[in-house]
Design a protein around this motif. Structure first.
Motif, PDB file in Angstrom:
ATOM      1  N   VAL A  35      25.742  23.793  20.413  1.00 26.16           N
ATOM      2  CA  VAL A  35      24.588  24.014  21.289  1.00 26.16           C
ATOM      3  C   VAL A  35      23.562  24.787  20.476  1.00 26.16           C
ATOM      4  O   VAL A  35      23.880  25.827  19.896  1.00 26.16           O
ATOM      5  CB  VAL A  35      24.978  24.797  22.553  1.00 26.16           C
ATOM      6  N   LYS A  42      16.041  22.375  29.846  1.00 23.58           N
ATOM      7  CA  LYS A  42      16.592  21.457  28.837  1.00 23.58           C
ATOM      8  C   LYS A  42      17.721  22.115  28.066  1.00 23.58           C
ATOM      9  O   LYS A  42      17.838  23.335  28.000  1.00 23.58           O
ATOM     10  CB  LYS A  42      15.513  20.970  27.880  1.00 23.58           C
ATOM     11  N   CYS A  43      18.543  21.238  27.478  1.00 21.86           N
ATOM     12  CA  CYS A  43      19.613  21.684  26.589  1.00 21.86           C
ATOM     13  C   CYS A  43      19.575  20.804  25.352  1.00 21.86           C
ATOM     14  O   CYS A  43      19.485  19.578  25.449  1.00 21.86           O
ATOM     15  CB  CYS A  43      20.974  21.576  27.269  1.00 21.86           C
ATOM     16  N   LEU A  44      19.640  21.452  24.194  1.00 15.29           N
ATOM     17  CA  LEU A  44      19.606  20.770  22.913  1.00 15.29           C
ATOM     18  C   LEU A  44      20.931  21.003  22.207  1.00 15.29           C
ATOM     19  O   LEU A  44      21.354  22.142  22.035  1.00 15.29           O
ATOM     20  CB  LEU A  44      18.451  21.351  22.093  1.00 15.29           C
ATOM     21  N   VAL A  45      21.612  19.912  21.847  1.00 18.80           N
ATOM     22  CA  VAL A  45      22.910  19.960  21.164  1.00 18.80           C
ATOM     23  C   VAL A  45      22.783  19.156  19.874  1.00 18.80           C
ATOM     24  O   VAL A  45      22.175  18.083  19.870  1.00 18.80           O
ATOM     25  CB  VAL A  45      24.032  19.389  22.056  1.00 18.80           C
ATOM     26  N   SER A  72      25.282  18.266  26.313  1.00 20.89           N
ATOM     27  CA  SER A  72      23.888  18.604  26.629  1.00 20.89           C
ATOM     28  C   SER A  72      23.604  18.479  28.119  1.00 20.89           C
ATOM     29  O   SER A  72      22.784  19.226  28.660  1.00 20.89           O
ATOM     30  CB  SER A  72      22.915  17.750  25.812  1.00 20.89           C
ATOM     31  N   THR A 108      20.387  15.083  17.012  1.00 22.60           N
ATOM     32  CA  THR A 108      20.097  16.066  18.046  1.00 22.60           C
ATOM     33  C   THR A 108      20.011  15.365  19.391  1.00 22.60           C
ATOM     34  O   THR A 108      19.296  14.370  19.533  1.00 22.60           O
ATOM     35  CB  THR A 108      18.772  16.788  17.735  1.00 22.60           C
ATOM     36  N   VAL A 110      19.148  15.736  23.442  1.00 22.76           N
ATOM     37  CA  VAL A 110      18.371  16.553  24.372  1.00 22.76           C
ATOM     38  C   VAL A 110      18.500  15.976  25.771  1.00 22.76           C
ATOM     39  O   VAL A 110      18.291  14.786  25.987  1.00 22.76           O
ATOM     40  CB  VAL A 110      16.878  16.611  23.975  1.00 22.76           C
ATOM     41  N   CYS A 111      18.839  16.841  26.708  1.00 19.92           N
ATOM     42  CA  CYS A 111      18.812  16.505  28.129  1.00 19.92           C
ATOM     43  C   CYS A 111      17.750  17.386  28.756  1.00 19.92           C
ATOM     44  O   CYS A 111      17.785  18.607  28.597  1.00 19.92           O
ATOM     45  CB  CYS A 111      20.165  16.764  28.787  1.00 19.92           C
ATOM     46  N   SER A 137      20.784  11.860  28.179  1.00 20.07           N
ATOM     47  CA  SER A 137      20.648  12.584  26.919  1.00 20.07           C
ATOM     48  C   SER A 137      20.226  11.596  25.838  1.00 20.07           C
ATOM     49  O   SER A 137      20.844  10.543  25.687  1.00 20.07           O
ATOM     50  CB  SER A 137      21.968  13.257  26.536  1.00 20.07           C
TER      51      SER A 137
END
Length: 159
Positions: A35, A42-45, A72, A108, A110-111, A137
């Motif tokens: 993570v 948002k979440c970026l993994v 994510s 990468t 992203v959600c 995502s």
């Protein structure tokens, strides 16, 4: 079977979430899934193509991409459940994937489509009934090119 996370006291930081990976999802941790950023929107993994997560075609194995993409979306579900203050169980019911380019280098995910998530949690709390919703995502490489798109159908219900 629904998963119940006891996260009411845990502050969501990238460090704590990556430690969570090590102990609760070790295969994702070993494959390099991390993570990188988390907000309420948002979440970026991220995950780098390496020997441990490759397929025979010299790109990242699809399951590694799925792990990163699911994380994510799942982190956002956990964060919003924690914010609600309610004891809500969560589970992935189904998923869809589209692979459009070889995944090499750093990918990468992203959600950031959280409107359905917020609505579902609110409806679950108001009605006491379980809800389902989809989160998407998008995986991009270092050049910004989309390599994959994953969608996960989440179900939530009050415990």
């Amino acid at each position: 079977m629904y998963i119940v996370f006891k996260t009411r006291s845990m502050k969501f930081t990238t460090t704590k979430l990556n430690r969570f990976l090590l102990f609760k999802l070790p295969s994702a941790f070993i494959c390099g899934v991390r993570v990188k950023e988390i907000t309420f929107e948002k979440c970026l993994v991220s995950v780098r193509h390496r020997w441990i997560n490759q397929n025979p075609f010299r790109s990242m194995y699809f399951a590694v991409q799925d792990m990163a993409a699911e994380l994510s979306t799942g982190v956002l579900v956990m964060l919003h459940i924690q914010q609600s203050g309610k004891n809500i169980a969560m589970l992935v019911a189904s998923s869809k994937s589209i692979f459009s380019k070889k995944a090499t280098g750093r990918i990468t995910f992203v959600c950031q489509n959280v409107n359905e998530l917020k609505t579902a949690i609110q409806k679950t709390i108001e009605t006491g009934e379980g809800q389902t919703f989809w989160l998407q995502s998008i995986g991009t490489n270092e050049k910004g090119e989309q390599v994959s798109e994953m969608q996960f159908e989440w179900t939530i219900k009050l415990k």
